[in-house]
Design a protein around this motif. Structure first.
Motif, PDB file in Angstrom:
ATOM      1  N   ASP A 168       0.582  -1.187  -0.061  1.00 51.10           N
ATOM      2  CA  ASP A 168       0.013  -0.180   0.008  1.00 51.10           C
ATOM      3  C   ASP A 168       0.614   1.161   0.074  1.00 51.10           C
ATOM      4  O   ASP A 168       2.139   1.167   0.334  1.00 51.10           O
ATOM      5  CB  ASP A 168      -0.874   0.116   1.215  1.00 51.10           C
ATOM      6  N   HIS A 169       0.226   2.247  -0.391  1.00 46.34           N
ATOM      7  CA  HIS A 169       0.879   3.538  -0.253  1.00 46.34           C
ATOM      8  C   HIS A 169      -0.170   4.535   0.243  1.00 46.34           C
ATOM      9  O   HIS A 169      -1.375   4.695   0.096  1.00 46.34           O
ATOM     10  CB  HIS A 169       1.383   4.170  -1.527  1.00 46.34           C
ATOM     11  N   ALA A 170       0.302   5.794   1.054  1.00 46.43           N
ATOM     12  CA  ALA A 170      -0.409   6.778   1.665  1.00 46.43           C
ATOM     13  C   ALA A 170      -0.886   7.799   0.351  1.00 46.43           C
ATOM     14  O   ALA A 170       0.054   8.033  -0.505  1.00 46.43           O
ATOM     15  CB  ALA A 170       0.193   7.400   2.920  1.00 46.43           C
ATOM     16  N   LEU A 171      -1.909   8.447   0.744  1.00 47.21           N
ATOM     17  CA  LEU A 171      -2.375   9.240  -0.421  1.00 47.21           C
ATOM     18  C   LEU A 171      -1.736  10.781   0.124  1.00 47.21           C
ATOM     19  O   LEU A 171      -1.562  11.041   1.442  1.00 47.21           O
ATOM     20  CB  LEU A 171      -3.706   9.492  -0.509  1.00 47.21           C
ATOM     21  N   ALA A 172      -2.070  11.755  -0.721  1.00 48.71           N
ATOM     22  CA  ALA A 172      -1.538  13.245  -0.318  1.00 48.71           C
ATOM     23  C   ALA A 172      -2.500  13.729   0.536  1.00 48.71           C
ATOM     24  O   ALA A 172      -2.000  14.661   1.215  1.00 48.71           O
ATOM     25  CB  ALA A 172      -1.565  13.946  -1.545  1.00 48.71           C
ATOM     26  N   GLU A 173      -3.520  13.331   1.031  1.00 50.28           N
ATOM     27  CA  GLU A 173      -4.518  13.787   1.858  1.00 50.28           C
ATOM     28  C   GLU A 173      -3.859  13.550   3.306  1.00 50.28           C
ATOM     29  O   GLU A 173      -3.849  12.567   3.531  1.00 50.28           O
ATOM     30  CB  GLU A 173      -5.871  13.408   1.806  1.00 50.28           C
ATOM     31  N   LYS A 174      -3.372  14.292   4.184  1.00 46.51           N
ATOM     32  CA  LYS A 174      -2.951  14.220   5.534  1.00 46.51           C
ATOM     33  C   LYS A 174      -3.784  14.575   6.626  1.00 46.51           C
ATOM     34  O   LYS A 174      -3.510  14.203   7.851  1.00 46.51           O
ATOM     35  CB  LYS A 174      -1.593  14.932   5.649  1.00 46.51           C
ATOM     36  N   ARG A 175      -5.056  14.994   6.339  1.00 48.17           N
ATOM     37  CA  ARG A 175      -6.081  15.129   7.120  1.00 48.17           C
ATOM     38  C   ARG A 175      -6.680  13.895   7.809  1.00 48.17           C
ATOM     39  O   ARG A 175      -6.597  12.781   6.749  1.00 48.17           O
ATOM     40  CB  ARG A 175      -7.177  16.302   6.960  1.00 48.17           C
TER      41      ARG A 175
END
Length: 338
Positions: free
Chosen positions: A277-284
């Motif tokens: 998996d990878h994190a998305l640019a949305e940090k909220r």
């Protein structure tokens, strides 16, 4: 001042206060009946769930008489005027001309919570009582299967103690699996049973049999792949909540808890082949079941600035690049109609 005089003055004061109160109540009621001002512009016309029309359906999350109403905008002009229907829901999703509307009556007892299935013209075709407060809703790509999750106890996935119930309905035959807790569970290659099992956040594949969902047990959450026909699920990965299957069925978008014991989640995308998996640019922190607008873009709701009871819709690229972008103000429960 004599006693009779004092009583007379008191009576006049009571009458005046009563009159003022009645006027204020009447004005408040009049304002409640008026269309909301300062909100998004609306246009006249029907809202339909017809596939291929290139529209986005959603629920109005603002205050006023339109709150909870199903609305739509052109997919290529999401910030333009919205068409608003008479159908009101707490949660909503639609695909291929079929919609599922989760309704919730006001008050603590919520005795009229129902899952309502509607056709492309928003006509009710089936209705089922709900065992709790609406939480998640999904329709399969063909429109044949619908799923919903409710809180039986608790009000948030961040609560220390909560219980959910998730159902799957065949909208053609009317066959209802009222609780996924009745399904057989395979965990790490073995049969699994436990009294604390909870399911939520179903998402369907195109074959109208395969689905993915969250399984919670023993303090951990798992991504499961399930089969409606076999009434079974198998665990695939840990720390996965509210999965959403991509249109090409190769990836799962989901919220990943980033701090143990806290209501903080980060949106991720997982490749189903490798389970990487990878994190998305949305940090909220996103407490929502994201929706794929296409194979590249995800939409989700976040609380509006300065308004805890209102949400706005945002988008973010699914590959982890870019940055979050506003989509539709005062909106929730997005569904791409074709």
């Amino acid at each position: 001042m004599t006693r009779s005089r004092r009583l007379f003055v008191l009576a006049v004061a009571v009458l005046l206060l009563g009159g003022v109160g009645a006027v204020l109540v009447q004005r408040a009621a009049s304002r409640a009946d008026q269309p909301r001002t300062g909100g998004p512009e609306t246009v006249a016309g029907p809202v339909t769930l017809t596939a291929g029309q290139g529209a986005l359906a959603f629920l109005d999350s603002g205050q006023g008489p339109r709150r909870g109403a199903l609305a739509s905008v052109p997919a290529d002009a999401p910030d333009g005027p919205r068409t608003v229907s008479d159908l009101t829901c707490r949660r909503f999703h639609a695909a291929a001309g079929t919609g599922v509307c989760l309704r919730s009556s006001p008050g603590a007892l919520a005795q009229d919570n129902r899952a309502v299935i509607v056709d492309a013209e928003l006509r009710q075709t089936r209705s089922f009582p709900l065992a709790g407060t609406p939480s998640r809703a999904r329709v399969s790509p063909s429109g044949r299967l619908a799923a919903w999750t409710v809180f039986v106890s608790g009000e948030s996935y961040g609560s220390a103690f909560f219980s959910t119930r998730t159902a799957i309905l065949d909208t053609r035959t009317g066959k209802l699996d009222a609780s996924l807790e009745e399904y057989a569970i395979t965990m790490d290659g073995r049969d699994y049973r436990a009294p604390d099992v909870n399911f939520w956040g179903v998402t369907f594949a195109r074959d109208d049999d395969t689905f993915y969902a969250t399984l919670s047990t023993a303090g951990e959450t798992h991504l499961v792949r399930g089969s409606v026909s076999r009434r079974s699920v198998t665990t695939l990965a840990k720390n996965v909540e509210c999965p959403s299957l991509s249109p090409d069925e190769t990836r799962i978008a989901y919220k990943k808890r980033v701090r143990a014991g806290a209501s903080l989640w980060r949106e991720h995308v997982m490749d189903l082949g490798s389970l990487r998996d990878h994190a998305l640019a949305e940090k909220r922190s996103v407490d929502d079941q994201a929706a794929w607008l296409d194979d590249r873009t995800l939409a989700y709701a976040l609380p509006a600035d300065g308004a805890a009871d209102r949400t706005d819709l945002w988008t973010v690229p699914a590959d982890g690049s870019g940055s979050p972008e506003p989509l539709i103000p005062g909106a929730a429960s997005p569904a791409r109609l074709g």
